[in-house]
Design an enzyme around this catalytic site. Structure first.
Site, short mmCIF file in Angstrom:
data_model
loop_
_atom_site.label_atom_id
_atom_site.label_comp_id
_atom_site.label_asym_id
_atom_site.label_seq_id
_atom_site.Cartn_x
_atom_site.Cartn_y
_atom_site.Cartn_z
N HIS A 191 0.83 -1.21 0.00
CA HIS A 191 0.00 0.00 0.00
C HIS A 191 0.86 1.25 0.00
O HIS A 191 2.04 1.19 0.33
CB HIS A 191 -0.90 0.01 1.25
N GLN A 259 -4.11 4.09 4.18
CA GLN A 259 -3.16 3.26 3.44
C GLN A 259 -3.91 2.53 2.32
O GLN A 259 -4.69 1.62 2.58
CB GLN A 259 -2.48 2.25 4.38
N ASP A 291 7.38 -5.70 3.39
CA ASP A 291 6.34 -5.50 4.39
C ASP A 291 4.99 -6.06 3.93
O ASP A 291 4.55 -5.79 2.81
CB ASP A 291 6.19 -4.00 4.69
N GLU A 333 8.28 -10.40 5.21
CA GLU A 333 7.56 -10.18 6.45
C GLU A 333 6.15 -10.70 6.21
O GLU A 333 5.27 -9.98 5.75
CB GLU A 333 7.53 -8.70 6.85
N ASP A 403 6.13 -4.58 16.27
CA ASP A 403 4.70 -4.88 16.22
C ASP A 403 4.22 -5.55 17.50
O ASP A 403 5.01 -5.96 18.35
CB ASP A 403 4.39 -5.78 15.02
C1 OTU Z 1 3.24 -4.80 9.00
O1 OTU Z 1 2.55 -5.58 9.91
C2 OTU Z 1 4.08 -3.84 9.81
O2 OTU Z 1 5.04 -4.56 10.55
C3 OTU Z 1 3.18 -3.03 10.69
O3 OTU Z 1 3.89 -2.21 11.57
C4 OTU Z 1 2.28 -2.23 9.80
O4 OTU Z 1 1.31 -1.61 10.58
C5 OTU Z 1 1.57 -3.10 8.74
O5 OTU Z 1 2.41 -4.06 8.13
C6 OTU Z 1 1.06 -2.24 7.64
O6 OTU Z 1 2.11 -1.72 6.87
O7 OTU Z 1 0.78 -7.01 7.82
O8 OTU Z 1 2.26 -9.27 7.26
O9 OTU Z 1 -0.50 -7.54 13.67
O10 OTU Z 1 1.70 -7.89 12.46
O11 OTU Z 1 -0.08 -5.64 10.43
C7 OTU Z 1 2.13 -8.79 8.51
C8 OTU Z 1 -0.10 -6.41 13.03
C9 OTU Z 1 1.53 -7.45 8.61
C10 OTU Z 1 1.07 -6.71 12.15
C11 OTU Z 1 0.66 -6.77 10.72
C12 OTU Z 1 1.87 -6.81 9.86
#
Ligand code: OTU
Length: 645
Positions: A191, A259, A291, A333, A403
Site C-alpha cells: 500500500h 493506506q 512488508d 515479512e 509490532d
Molecule cells: C506490517 O505488519 C508492519 O510490521 C506493521 O507495523 C504495519 O502496521 C503493517 O504491516 C502495515 O504496513 O501485515 O504481514 O499484527 O503484524 O499488520 C504482517 C499487526 C503485517 C502486524 C501486521 C503486519
C-alpha cells in the site's frame, strides 16, 4: 537433429512477442559500454528464466519484459564502483547472510539516534555489541499526521525530512559497510499513503493512476470480498474498504484507512516497484524487508493472503535484482500461519527463488508460550511440524519487534498435547497482560476484535519478562534464556533496540498525538544513551555484557550456519527442550530450561543427540551428570559441543 533435442532447444515461451534471445540482445545493447556488461549477461543467463517464467505467470502484457530489461540495464549502469565491488564479494560468498557471524539489530532512526547523520555516531556502539546487520524502520517520506510508524509512504524517492536526505542515507550505508554492517530497509509494497502522488492523481480523476489501486463504485464487490477477509486493525480501522469522497469510490484499505492497497495485477505497479527497489539498491541498501507481502494479491472467495501470484511476483523481482544488483537480498515479512510462512522461501517450483530471509513468527510465539506455561512441549511439536526450508535461505529469528504479538498457534499442535487452541491463545493473552496469578509480565492488549474476541498484546521484551517488577528476581535470566534460543536456532537473530539494556515499556507514547491511537508505541521507547553508553541497564544485571558474550560465542560456532536446520525435541521434563544441530563443522546440542525453578533431566536424554558433547560453549564449563541426571538451574541455557571443538 532428433525431435527430442529440437523440443529442448525450442524457445520456452513460443507465442510471446519478445523471445528470450531478443531480450538478451536488448540487454546487451542497453548496457552499452558498461564495463561489466558480460557479468550482467552471465547473470541474465543464470536468472533470466526465473524472471520470464514469473512474468508469464502473472502478466499478459507483451511490453512488460522489454521494460524490465531496460530498467535492469539502466540500474546497473548507474551502479557505483563500490557497490559493484560489493556485488562481486557477495557473488563469491552468496551465503553471507547465513553465517553464524550475522547478528541483527532493528531500530527506528528517530528513537535510536534522532536522524540518519546522527546514527553514524552510534555505529561504534553497534560494533561493540557485535551487530553486523542493521534494520532501520521505515524512513522514507510519509504522510503528515499518523503514518503507521512509517508504513504509510507518500514518496519513495525521498527520506523523511526530519531524518535527513537520500544522500545522508547513502553516506550512512557506506559508513555501515566500512564497519562490517549491512543495512536493511523496509519496502512497503502492499500500500501507499493516500497522499502519495499516485493516489492524488487517482483522486483528481486520472484513470491511469486509478488502476494502480482497487476501487469500486458501490458496495457490491467490497461486500463480496469482505465475506472472506479478516481485519488487521479491527478497533482503529475496521473493515477493508474506505469511502473516498474525492474519488467518489470505495478504496481497498487492508490496514489503516489512509493506506491504499496497490493493484499488483497492473504491470505498471510492478515496474514502479522494480524501479524503487533498484534505486534503493544503488543507494547501498543490502536487504529489503518486504512488508505485509502476504497481502499483495487479491482473490475473491479467499482471505486474500498467501496467493500463488505473490510468490511469482517475488520471484520476478528477486531475479531482476540478482541480475542488476546481486548484493541485495529480500526478507519476507509474512506474519501468517506456520504452515504458510515457509512458502515465502519458495516451495515447489519456487523453491529457493523467493525471499532469502523470512521472519520466524511461529518460533517467537512459541518462546513466549513456553515461558508462560513453563512447558516447552508445544514448541517442540510446532517446530517439528514446520517444513524444511531451502538450504540457501535463513530465518530471521527474534523475540520482539516493533509490532504487537499475535498468538499464531495452530489448533492441531495444541491438540497433540490435549490442549484447546483457543483456550491456550486466550490464556497467553491474559498471561502477558498480567491477568493471571502465575504471570510475571507487564504487557497491554492490542486491538481486541469485538466479533471474534481475538486479542494481541504489546510490551517490550524486558517488560514481558518481568523486568521492573520487584517480585521477579529471575526476569533477566528469563530474558537471556529467550535470547539464547533466538541466537541458537541458526539464521539471523534480530535484537530489537533497547532489549540489550532491558528497556521497559514507555507509557509516554500517549502524549504524542500521532502515536496516542496506537499503543504499539509502548514498546518503541527512546534510546537512553546516558545509560546505553555505559552499558548499564534498568535491571541492574548487566544485560548488555551478557548479551554481548552470547553474541561472541555465537560467532565462534560455525555450526550455527543457517544452511542446516534445527531439530527441536522435548524431554521427559516438560520445561526442558533440546535444539539439535547437525553440521559438518561439529554437532551442537542446546538445552533450555524454560521454568523458573531448577530441574533434573536424565543425562541420556541429552547425550543421545551428540554423545560426548558436554562442554557448554556459553559458560566454558563441562556438564557433569550426578547419578545419571543433569541438574539445570532456572532458565538454564546450554550450548553443548565436544571438548575439542
Ligand atoms: C506490517 O505488519 C508492519 O510490521 C506493521 O507495523 C504495519 O502496521 C503493517 O504491516 C502495515 O504496513 O501485515 O504481514 O499484527 O503484524 O499488520 C504482517 C499487526 C503485517 C502486524 C501486521 C503486519
Amino acid at each position: 537433429m532428433t525431435s527430442t533435442v529440437s523440443t529442448r532447444l525450442a524457445p520456452r515461451r513460443a507465442g510471446a512477442s519478445h523471445q528470450p534471445a531478443d531480450l538478451r540482445a536488448d540487454l546487451l545493447r542497453e548496457l552499452g559500454d558498461d564495463a561489466l556488461a558480460e557479468d550482467v549477461l552471465a547473470r541474465w543467463d543464470r536468472w533470466g528464466d526465473d524472471l520470464l517464467d514469473a512474468a508469464a505467470e502473472v502478466y499478459a502484457d507483451p511490453t512488460l519484459t522489454p521494460r524490465l530489461v531496460h530498467q535492469i540495464a539502466m540500474a546497473h549502469r548507474a551502479r557505483s564502483e563500490s557497490l559493484r565491488e560489493r556485488d562481486r564479494a557477495r557473488l563469491l560468498r552468496p551465503d553471507w547472510f547465513q553465517s553464524a557471524e550475522q547478528v541483527g539489530y532493528a531500530a527506528y532512526t528517530e528513537r535510536f539516534a534522532g536522524s540518519l547523520p546522527r546514527a553514524i555516531e552510534h555505529i561504534a556502539y553497534l560494533q561493540d555489541l557485535g551487530v553486523t546487520y542493521l534494520h532501520l524502520m521505515p524512513l522514507l517520506q510519509t504522510r503528515p499526521g499518523p503514518d503507521d510508524g512509517g508504513y504509510a509512504v507518500s514518496d519513495y524517492d525521498e527520506v523523511r525530512s526530519d531524518l535527513g536526505t537520500m544522500d545522508d542515507l547513502e553516506e550512512l550505508s557506506s559508513r555501515l559497510h566500512c564497519a562490517g554492517i549491512s543495512l536493511t530497509l523496509d519496502l512497503v509494497l502492499n500500500h501507499v499513503a493516500r497522499e502519495h502522488r499516485w493516489a492524488q492523481a487517482a483522486r483528481s480523476g486520472d484513470v491511469h493512476y486509478r488502476d494502480y489501486f482497487w476501487t469500486f463504485s458501490d458496495r457490491e464487490m467490497p461486500d463480496a470480498f469482505e465475506r472472506t477477509l479478516t481485519e488487521v486493525f479491527p478497533q482503529t480501522s475496521p473493515g477493508n474498504f474506505t469511502w473516498d469522497p474525492q474519488l467518489h469510490r470505495w478504496v481497498w484499505t487492508t490496514f489503516n484507512s489512509y493506506q491504499w492497497d496497490l493493484n499488483w495485477s497492473n504491470p505498471d505497479v510492478l515496474c514502479e516497484f522494480l524501479q524503487i527497489i533498484l534505486n534503493l539498491a544503488n543507494r547501498g541498501v543490502d536487504c529489503l524487508r518486504l512488508d505485509a507481502i502476504a497481502f499483495l494479491w487479491k482473490r475473491m472467495g479467499t482471505n486474500c493472503q498467501n496467493q500463488p501470484e505473490v510468490h511469482a511476483i517475488t520471484q520476478l523481482l528477486r531475479a531482476a535484482v540478482r541480475i542488476a544488483a546481486p548484493a541485495l537480498v529480500f526478507k519476507a515479512e509474512a506474519i501468517v500461519p506456520p504452515s504458510e510462512v515457509v512458502s515465502y522461501f519458495g516451495r515447489g517450483k519456487y523453491a529457493g527463488r523467493l525471499s532469502d530471509l523470512a521472519y520466524h513468527n511461529s518460533f517467537m510465539v512459541q518462546i513466549w508460550s513456553a515461558l508462560a506455561t513453563r512447558d516447552a512441549r508445544l514448541m517442540a511439536v510446532a517446530m517439528s511440524h514446520m517444513s524444511q526450508v531451502p538450504t540457501t535461505t535463513a530465518w530471521a529469528t527474534y523475540l520482539r519487534c516493533h509490532d504487537d504479538i499475535g498468538w499464531a498457534i495452530e489448533d492441531r499442535d495444541c491438540e497433540t498435547l490435549g490442549w484447546n487452541g483457543w483456550a491456550h491463545r486466550n490464556f497467553l493473552c491474559d498471561f502477558y497482560t498480567n491477568q493471571v496469578e502465575s504471570s510475571f509480565a507487564d504487557g497491554t492488549v492490542f486491538e481486541e476484535n469485538p466479533i471474534t474476541h481475538d486479542r494481541r498484546i504489546n510490551g517490550t521484551a524486558a517488560s514481558l519478562c518481568g523486568v521492573g517488577r520487584d517480585d521477579q528476581p529471575l526476569a533477566v535470566d528469563r530474558l537471556l534464556c529467550a535470547y539464547t534460543m533466538v541466537m541458537g536456532l541458526g539464521g539471523v537473530p534480530l535484537i530489537f533496540m533497547g532489549d540489550e539494556i532491558a528497556l521497559c515499556n514507555d507509557r509516554d507514547y500517549a502524549n504524542d498525538p500521532n502515536h496516542a491511537d496506537d499503543n504499539r508505541w509502548i514498546h518503541r521507547p527512546l534510546m537512553p544513551w546516558e545509560v546505553a553508553n555505559e552499558h548499564g541497564d534498568f535491571s541492574g544485571h548487566r544485560v548488555y555484557d551478557r548479551l554481548r558474550h552470547l553474541i561472541e560465542v555465537r560467532k565462534s560456532q560455525e555450526s550455527l550456519h543457517a544452511s542446516v536446520g534445527t531439530e527441536v525435541h522435548s524431554t521427559s521434563v516438560d520445561a526442558v527442550v533440546c535444539f539439535v544441530r547437525h553440521h559438518p563443522a561439529g554437532d551442537m546440542t542446546q538445552v533450555y530450561n524454560v521454568a523458573d525453578h531448577a530441574v533434573s533431566v536424565p543425562a541420556w536424554e541429552i547425550d543421545q543427540y551428540a554423545p560426548g558433547a558436554v562442554l557448554d560453549a556459553l559458560s566454558g564449563q563441562t556438564l557433569v551428570a550426578q547419578d545419571g541426571m543433569y541438574e539445570l538451574a532456572p532458565y538454564a541455557a546450554l550450548w553443548l559441543v565436544r571438548e575439542s571443538a
